[in-house]
Every structure is written in structure tokens, then in C-alpha cells.
Design a protein around this motif. Structure first.
Motif, mmCIF file in Angstrom:
data_model
loop_
_atom_site.group_PDB
_atom_site.id
_atom_site.type_symbol
_atom_site.label_atom_id
_atom_site.label_comp_id
_atom_site.label_asym_id
_atom_site.label_seq_id
_atom_site.Cartn_x
_atom_site.Cartn_y
_atom_site.Cartn_z
ATOM 1 N N SER A 180 9.189 32.024 13.030
ATOM 2 C CA SER A 180 9.338 31.659 14.438
ATOM 3 C C SER A 180 8.146 30.801 14.861
ATOM 4 N N LYS A 183 11.606 25.527 23.404
ATOM 5 C CA LYS A 183 10.436 26.392 23.605
ATOM 6 C C LYS A 183 10.039 27.081 22.304
ATOM 7 N N THR A 184 11.023 27.601 21.580
ATOM 8 C CA THR A 184 10.743 28.237 20.287
ATOM 9 C C THR A 184 11.854 27.881 19.302
ATOM 10 N N GLU A 222 13.472 29.230 15.513
ATOM 11 C CA GLU A 222 13.504 30.283 14.497
ATOM 12 C C GLU A 222 14.322 29.798 13.308
ATOM 13 N N GLY A 260 20.442 23.659 21.550
ATOM 14 C CA GLY A 260 21.402 24.735 21.321
ATOM 15 C C GLY A 260 22.801 24.218 21.058
ATOM 16 N N SER A 319 17.931 28.794 15.020
ATOM 17 C CA SER A 319 18.241 29.005 16.435
ATOM 18 C C SER A 319 17.058 28.534 17.268
ATOM 19 N N GLU A 351 15.211 28.589 21.367
ATOM 20 C CA GLU A 351 15.155 29.031 22.757
ATOM 21 C C GLU A 351 14.738 27.815 23.572
ATOM 22 N N GLU A 352 15.589 27.420 24.508
ATOM 23 C CA GLU A 352 15.324 26.200 25.262
ATOM 24 C C GLU A 352 14.514 26.490 26.519
ATOM 25 N N ASP A 368 13.523 26.366 30.260
ATOM 26 C CA ASP A 368 14.251 26.276 31.510
ATOM 27 C C ASP A 368 13.891 24.974 32.210
#
Length: 643
Positions: A53, A87-88, A90, A121, A133, A135-136, A138
Motif C-alpha cells: 500500500s 490518495k492511496t 494497493e 477507480g 485498487s 482510494e481516490e 475527495d
């Protein structure tokens, strides 16, 4: 191997894979090799950290509980993912080579294309990349940053908001506008059609739905624009005029007065740009509102600093920038400023005034002896003029000297001060100084006072390359372009140098820029040549004899860029597409090449080629079946609204 070593090798391999993804197609051996290396690095890391990650900030990475920062690799990866609202990230064990290849190809698409595909995504879902995967970020979280952090992504957030016609997003963009507008290159609004179109839609929405935010954003845009020293005072400002056309005279007057009393960078040149933004019939009403604003009880109006600012706007040669109606208003305000002050001599202002007195004397002088004496007095102040960088004075002095030379063409005193002005301007240019008076100053010089070797030394020995230096070189040594281009060979391994000369050349719309760019192309590798071609697309004139042969290049990336340039011009579009897609392929021997060309026009979104694809889709014979299928696939995609 430690975890730190494994992560470091993975990050470096990831950067290389991304770089190659921008240069090669997915099946290119060089790209396949570097992604194979990336897969190996990922598997090494999985033995120590699983899943892997990574978090991203604009300048660093976060992995295994700590930040990775400082290195270029970390900054580039951090910014790439941050600009794509990721943002992240994985990555999980079991990831295939094909997944990594598709992921690298998609995440490195130009930002505008990445946004249009729906973001990280959505792309992972469409591409069925199961072992990755994201994490977007906001949308609102991005807009919480300061101007420096969001200035690169803000235009794309604006585009996303107006493309989706999303009221909430548009208001979010509007609320961040005052923090980012000073960091944006507002001068691009004059020439960048896409940015101008997005701003027009943005302001149109605000006019109709939130007049308060419209007034606030429009006023902030004006403030940023008039004090942006990159704006050419002679530029056409029609695009910007349309954005602020609905501002009332009171709003325009308050914007102008706020700049006068609070912004040190607001000068007579800013005043000139402000005046050009508005129709002539509005100036009288704005001037009246300005008078009313001053007469309010606002204590800021009667500070000593305000008096000095108004005096500065009215002094020197500001008359050529400020229209008479504003000069009268400012003169009237100056008389009405009252405050307690001590009598003091401003020695710097006295020196400025004395220079302009001498300038006025010189302008009126008809006796050659007295003219020479006045010139000597000006030269006696030359060190101060040069150190201060008083280019407004130098610009006015050039005009006076031009008129004198027509009367006294061979006067030695005139030649002496001409040489002083020329050397001062050139040294400023070579020391990377920038002045809004550059165009006027450099056009007033007929020859270099410093010589060719000084320019070549600055460029090649000191590595100083700016648009101003190149434009000065073009001005003085256009007959000696060979002296510049022949030395580029010694810099063939210096990528930073070549990137800087490409960047400077593309901002100067001249045939001489074409000469420089072609010389860089001749010494550069494939990556450099691609940058050269993209730079050539920024110039209004193109060299058809240079570009058409590139369409036959075995390098996909180069022929792609050449095709974009040629199809972007009405005069070469048909011929270029014919060359690219209308050649015969007896028994299908050239069909592989044709299919590759179809994929190029697809990747570049060249819908102008639709007619050619239709013809290819109708070619008969069984050996043309894959060709017909490929052409029809792209046409169907375009007909469905895809790129």
C-alpha cells in the motif's frame, strides 16, 4: 534484502515503467521488459510487505509507516498520482504482467484523457485490473490545499465541474478561486482555447445562479490579470472581456481602487491593461465611481502611501498608459488627500524626477551642443539607472533617441548613449532579467553591443536559456543561426539542456524557432524528438518538407506526433491522411502497417480520418478481413461517443 531496499527498488522500477508507457505501445519490447522488471520488484516486495500500500502527497510517498521524500522519483510519482486524485494505491500478490502493463499505460495518460475516462477507480473497473485498487481523493479535499498545491490540478477540477454541469462542484471551485487565481497563468486565457472555454462556462453558470460569487471571482480574475507581468500589454483581450462584461461599474471601480491602495505590483502598465479590458464608453462611469469611492470615510484612502502610489502612477511616462479621463480623476483625488505628515525629502523620487526632467529637456533640444551636454548628464546617472532597472525610463529614452537620430544621424553623443542603452538591455536579458518593456526595448536595438560570442557563451557554457535570450539572439544574429545550431551536437547527451532549449523555442512564433527545433531533432534520441515535434505544434507555421518524411518513420511515437501537427492544419490535413491511410496493400502485405496507423489515429482522437477508415472498412478480399474489422471497430467507437 530489507523492506526499505525492496521498496526503493520497486519505486524506481515503477517510475521507469511509467516513463516507458508514455513512449511505447504496450507490445513494444522495451516497454514489456521494464514491466517484467516491475513485476519482479513487486514480487520481491510482497515477500516482506503484503499487500503493498502506497499513499501520495504532491511531493512524497507514504509506505511502510513512513514518508519517502527528497528524491526525484518520489516527487514525480507523488505528483503523478496526486494530480489524478489518487490518495492511496494497493497492489496485491497475484498481479499479472498484463494487469501491470495496462495499469501503467492508463495511469500515465495525459491528465485530461485520464479525467475523461472517469478517473482511477473507473479505469480499473473497465480494464478489469483485479489486483490493484485505489482510494481516490475527495473533490473537496483537493480544494482545501493552498494555491501552490492545487494550481496544477485546479484547471482540471474546473473542467470536470463544467463538463458534468455539477452545481456543487462548480460552487466548490468558485470558493477556492481567490486562493488559486494568483498562482494560475492567467495570461493563458488570452490564447488557450480550452481554458477560455472552461472559464466561460464557469462564469456563465455563476452569472445565472450566484451573482455574489460571480462578482467575487470576476474581480479576483481582473486583479490577477492586470498585475501579471507575463501579459503582453498589446495582446488582444477579447476572451477575458467576455468573462467580466456583466460586472457593474461600481464593481470595476472598487476593483481598480483596491489595487491602487493595496497592491504594490499595480503600476501604470497594469492600469493600461485594466483600461483595455473595458469598452471605451464605460470609462467615464467607472471614473465617476472611483471618485465616489475615494470620498467615503474609509481611512485607508488617506494614507501617505496612497498619495505616493497615485503620484507614481501619474509620474514619468505613465501618460502613454493611462487614459486622460483617469489621469484627471487621479489628479483630482491627489488634491483631496489630507493627512498629517512631516516634511521629508524622498531622495530616490527626486532622482527619478530629475531623470525625467533631463529626458524632457533632451526631447525638446535642437542645438547639438546642448543636446550632447544633456546626454552627458544622463550618462552621469547611468549606474543608478542600470542598477535600478528603470526600464520604463529606458523605453522612453529610446523613443527620444530615435527622433534625434533622424535629425543628427552621425552624432557621437547619440551613439554613445545608444551603446549604453543597448548594453544595459542586453546584459539584463542575458542575466535572465524579465521586463514587460522587453519587446519595445529589444526592437529599438538594431545590433548587438556585446557580440555573438557572449551569447553563445551564455547559452552553451553557462547553460542560460530563456525565451528572452533566444529572441535577442534571433534579433541580432539571424544570419548566424548556424553558430547556434552547430553547437547543439556537443549537448546531445545533456537532456536538461535540450529540454530547456525546446521549451524556450516553442514560445517564440518564428521560423527561426523551427530552425533551432529541427537542429535539436537531428541530435536527440526518440524521446527528445517527440518533445521537439510537440513543440513544433505550438508554432503557427510548419515545415511540411521536414514533417511529411517523418510519417514514414518506423518510430510509432514520432509518426504519431508528426501526424497530429499535419492534420491540425487545413493546408496539410488531407495530404497527411492520404499518405497515412490511403496507400495500396497488394495481397495485404502492408495491412499490418495500416492497422498500426488506424490505432494511431484512434489514440490521437483524429476523427478527421473517419472517411479514410470507412474506405478501409470496405476493402474486399479475405486477407483484408482483419483490416476491415479494425477500421470498423474504431468507427463504431467514435459513433458511440468514445474517443
Amino acid at each position: 534484502m530489507t523492506k526499505d531496499e525492496a521498496l526503493l527498488r520497486f519505486f524506481h522500477s515503477l517510475r521507469v515503467a511509467f516513463k516507458n508507457a508514455t513512449m511505447y505501445k504496450m507490445d513494444h519490447p522495451a516497454f514489456v521488459r521494464c514491466v517484467e522488471d516491475l513485476k519482479g520488484r513487486a514480487e520481491d516486495t510482497f515477500t516482506l510487505i503484503s499487500p503493498l500500500s502506497v499513499g501520495f502527497t504532491p511531493r512524497s510517498l507514504f509506505a511502510d509507516g513512513r514518508f519517502w521524500e527528497g528524491e526525484k522519483t518520489f516527487r514525480e510519482l507523488g505528483m503523478l498520482f496526486h494530480l489524478r486524485k489518487i490518495k492511496t494505491l494497493e497492489i496485491r500478490p497475484g498481479i499479472t504482467l498484463n494487469e501491470l502493463m495496462r495499469f501503467s499505460t492508463k495511469v500515465t495518460l495525459p491528465l485530461s484523457e485520464f479525467v475523461k475516462l472517469g478517473g482511477g477507480g473507473e479505469i480499473l473497473k473497465k480494464e478489469k485490473i483485479l489486483h490493484v485498487s485505489v482510494e481516490e481523493l475527495d473533490y473537496k479535499e483537493l480544494l482545501k490545499g493552498n494555491g501552490e498545491e492545487i494550481k496544477d490540478i485546479w484547471p482540471y477540477l474546473l473542467q470536470e465541474a463544467v463538463d458534468e454541469n455539477d452545481a456543487e462542484k462548480i460552487i466548490d471551485v468558485a470558493e477556492s478561486f481567490d486562493r488559486v487565481v494568483d498562482k494560475l497563468n492567467t495570461a493563458e486565457l488570452v490564447v488557450d482555447e480550452n481554458m477560455n472555454r472552461n472559464f466561460s462556462r464557469f462564469f456563465a453558470y455563476l452569472k445565472e445562479n450566484d451573482s455574489t460569487k460571480y462578482r467575487s471571482c470576476a474581480k479576483n480574475l481582473i486583479k490577477s490579470f492586470v498585475t501579471d507581468k507575463n501579459v503582453n500589454p498589446h495582446a488582444k483581450l477579447d476572451n477575458l472581456k467576455l468573462l467580466i462584461t456583466d460586472l457593474k461599474e461600481e464593481d470595476l471601480a472598487s476593483t481598480l481602487w483596491e489595487e491602487i491602495i493595496s497592491d504594490d505590483s499595480f503600476d501604470s502598465l497594469s492600469f493600461s491593461i485594466f483600461s483595455k479590458l473595458l469598452e471605451t464608453d464605460r470609462h467615464k462611469r467607472i471614473s465617476a465611481s472611483l471618485q465616489q469611492l475615494f470620498q467615503t470615510d474609509n481611512p485607508l484612502n488617506r494614507r501617505p502611501e496612497v498619495e505616493e502610489k497615485v503620484k507614481a502612477l501619474l509620474s514619468g511616462t505613465s501618460g502613454q498608459f493611462i487614459s486622460e479621463i483617469y489621469r484627471q480623476t487621479l489628479s483630482s483625488l491627489l488634491k483631496d488627500i489630507h493627512f498629517d505628515k512631516k516634511i521629508a525629502f524622498d531622495h530616490e523620487q527626486l532622482a527619478v524626477n530629475y531623470r525625467y526632467i533631463l529626458l524632457n529637456v533632451l526631447a525638446r533640444e535642437t542645438d547639438v551642443g546642448r543636446m550632447a551636454a544633456t546626454i552627458e548628464r544622463v550618462l552621469g546617472m547611468w549606474d543608478e539607472i542600470a542598477d535600478r532597472g528603470d526600464f520604463e525610463f529606458l523605453s522612453s529614452l529610446q523613443e527620444v533617441l530615435l527622433s534625434k537620430r533622424s535629425v543628427f544621424p552621425k552624432d557621437p553623443a547619440l551613439q554613445k548613449i545608444d551603446d549604453a542603452v543597448g548594453e544595459c538591455v542586453e546584459r539584463t536579458v542575458l542575466d535572465e532579467g524579465v521586463s514587460p518593456y522587453f519587446d519595445q526595448l529589444i526592437s529599438g536595438l538594431s545590433e548587438s553591443r556585446l557580440g555573438l560570442d557572449v551569447y553563445l557563451g551564455k547559452i552553451f557554457s553557462e547553460g542560460r536559456i530563456t525565451p528572452f535570450i533566444l529572441r535577442a539572439y534571433y534579433r541580432f544574429f539571424k544570419e548566424r543561426m548556424d553558430a547556434l545550431t552547430s553547437r547543439l551536437k556537443e549537448k546531445r547527451q545533456d537532456r536538461s539542456f535540450l529540454d530547456r532549449i525546446i521549451a524556450a523555442s516553442k514560445t517564440i512564433d518564428s521560423s527561426l524557432s523551427q530552425t533551432v527545433l529541427k537542429a535539436v531533432y537531428s541530435v536527440g534520441d526518440e524521446s527528445v524528438r517527440g518533445e521537439v515535434l510537440r513543440a513544433m505544434d505550438c508554432l503557427s507555421e510548419i515545415d511540411k518538407d521536414f514533417l511529411f518524411p517523418i510519417l514514414r518513420s518506423p518510430k510509432i511515437s514520432l509518426k504519431s506526433e508528426a501526424l497530429v501537427i499535419l492534420t491540425g492544419r487545413d493546408t496539410t490535413r488531407k495530404r497527411a491522411l492520404d499518405r497515412f491511410l490511403r496507400f495500396q496493400s497488394p495481397y495485404g502485405i502492408l495491412n499490418k502497417k495500416l492497422r498500426a496507423h488506424i490505432q494511431i489515429v484512434e489514440s490521437k482522437g483524429l476523427r478527421e480520418a473517419a472517411g479514410h477508415l470507412e474506405r478501409l472498412g470496405r476493402r474486399k478480399s479475405w486477407w483484408n478481413r482483419p483490416l476491415r474489422k479494425e477500421a470498423r471497430r474504431v468507427l463504431e467507437k467514435w459513433n458511440e461517443g468514445g474517443r
